[in-house]
Design a protein around this motif. Structure first.
Motif, PDB file in Angstrom:
ATOM      1  N   ASP A   1     -19.680  56.803  25.326  1.00 40.02           N
ATOM      2  CA  ASP A   1     -20.764  55.917  24.903  1.00 40.02           C
ATOM      3  C   ASP A   1     -20.533  55.280  23.533  1.00 40.02           C
ATOM      4  O   ASP A   1     -21.389  54.529  23.048  1.00 40.02           O
ATOM      5  CB  ASP A   1     -22.089  56.690  24.858  1.00 40.02           C
ATOM      6  N   ARG A   2     -19.430  55.561  22.887  1.00 39.75           N
ATOM      7  CA  ARG A   2     -19.239  55.101  21.507  1.00 39.75           C
ATOM      8  C   ARG A   2     -19.232  53.586  21.375  1.00 39.75           C
ATOM      9  O   ARG A   2     -19.796  53.029  20.433  1.00 39.75           O
ATOM     10  CB  ARG A   2     -17.947  55.692  20.918  1.00 39.75           C
ATOM     11  N   LEU A   3     -18.593  52.902  22.298  1.00 38.37           N
ATOM     12  CA  LEU A   3     -18.566  51.440  22.214  1.00 38.37           C
ATOM     13  C   LEU A   3     -19.946  50.848  22.422  1.00 38.37           C
ATOM     14  O   LEU A   3     -20.346  49.917  21.720  1.00 38.37           O
ATOM     15  CB  LEU A   3     -17.592  50.875  23.248  1.00 38.37           C
ATOM     16  N   TYR A   4     -20.667  51.372  23.386  1.00 37.78           N
ATOM     17  CA  TYR A   4     -22.031  50.903  23.669  1.00 37.78           C
ATOM     18  C   TYR A   4     -22.913  51.047  22.439  1.00 37.78           C
ATOM     19  O   TYR A   4     -23.580  50.082  22.015  1.00 37.78           O
ATOM     20  CB  TYR A   4     -22.575  51.701  24.853  1.00 37.78           C
ATOM     21  N   VAL A   5     -22.912  52.219  21.834  1.00 35.02           N
ATOM     22  CA  VAL A   5     -23.754  52.454  20.654  1.00 35.02           C
ATOM     23  C   VAL A   5     -23.268  51.612  19.472  1.00 35.02           C
ATOM     24  O   VAL A   5     -24.073  51.051  18.725  1.00 35.02           O
ATOM     25  CB  VAL A   5     -23.774  53.949  20.298  1.00 35.02           C
ATOM     26  N   ALA A   6     -21.950  51.483  19.313  1.00 34.77           N
ATOM     27  CA  ALA A   6     -21.409  50.679  18.214  1.00 34.77           C
ATOM     28  C   ALA A   6     -21.789  49.210  18.358  1.00 34.77           C
ATOM     29  O   ALA A   6     -22.060  48.528  17.364  1.00 34.77           O
ATOM     30  CB  ALA A   6     -19.892  50.831  18.148  1.00 34.77           C
ATOM     31  N   LEU A   7     -21.820  48.703  19.580  1.00 36.24           N
ATOM     32  CA  LEU A   7     -22.253  47.317  19.800  1.00 36.24           C
ATOM     33  C   LEU A   7     -23.704  47.137  19.402  1.00 36.24           C
ATOM     34  O   LEU A   7     -24.067  46.150  18.740  1.00 36.24           O
ATOM     35  CB  LEU A   7     -22.053  46.933  21.265  1.00 36.24           C
ATOM     36  N   LEU A   8     -24.553  48.073  19.776  1.00 39.62           N
ATOM     37  CA  LEU A   8     -25.967  47.987  19.393  1.00 39.62           C
ATOM     38  C   LEU A   8     -26.119  48.018  17.877  1.00 39.62           C
ATOM     39  O   LEU A   8     -26.854  47.220  17.293  1.00 39.62           O
ATOM     40  CB  LEU A   8     -26.748  49.144  20.020  1.00 39.62           C
TER      41      LEU A   8
END
Length: 209
Positions: free
Chosen positions: A37-44
């Motif tokens: 989930d790191r990319l998803y959270v980083a995008l947010l």
């Protein structure tokens, strides 16, 4: 690290800069988030931080995560489905602008129909990742380059559109060009830094002229 530094020090200007600048800390971001989930959270988080101070962005993102603290499928942040179903009114209570809410919903919609799995995206080359993620509203090349550098730990990223990088290079190399000639000159200077341009840029960010 030592091999990269030895390579970068072949540029005498950069060698002097490295000598007087504190070494950058490890670049891994969001180590508290499960890898997938790191990319998803980083995008947010990158969308929240646009055009506001780090302190304000941290406060808003903390309130955003708290909105889902009781119902989040993952600890402390919403799943893409939960975020896509969150109302504008609810998200506004975290301090998000209407435009940023639109962008965050775009991230959620992208994640529901495309893979943001860390291993999958990591399997792509840098330019392919940029092409893959920039269709998300509110996500431009610079945003993806920051993800490449600080989340995916790619070693050879040169974010030429970053204002601080431009200013620091102009200062360090006594450049007088402007516009397109400046961009070409910056690329020419950075070309010999390959394949360690990420580390060079991290030193430029930390350098205090």
């Amino acid at each position: 690290m030592q091999t990269a530094l030895d390579h970068l020090r072949q540029d005498p200007v950069l060698a002097n800069l490295i000598a007087i600048t504190e070494a950058p800390k490890p670049a891994h971001a969001h180590d508290d988030i499960p890898e997938h989930d790191r990319l998803y959270v980083a995008l947010l988080e990158s969308i929240v931080s646009q055009q506001i101070s780090t302190k304000a962005a941290d406060a808003i993102f903390r309130r955003f995560r708290m909105l889902f603290s009781q119902t989040a499928e993952a600890e402390g942040y919403p799943s893409p489905k939960q975020l896509s179903e969150a109302t504008v009114e609810d998200l506004r209570t975290a301090g998000l602008s209407f435009q940023k809410i639109k962008y965050m919903h775009s991230v959620a919609e992208f994640a529901l129909t495309n893979s943001l799995d860390f291993d999958y995206v990591q399997s792509l080359d840098d330019e392919a990742i940029i092409a893959y993620l920039t269709p998300i509203k509110g996500v431009g090349r610079w945003t993806v380059e920051m993800l490449l550098m600080f989340v995916l730990d790619r070693p050879d990223v040169f974010p030429v559109d970053d204002l601080v990088i431009r200013q620091k290079m102009i200062r360090a190399y006594d450049l007088t060009e402007t516009g397109r000639p400046l961009i070409r000159r910056l690329h020419d200077i950075a070309q010999p830094w390959q394949p360690h341009r990420t580390l060079a840029c991290r030193y430029l960010w930390r350098w205090k002229p």
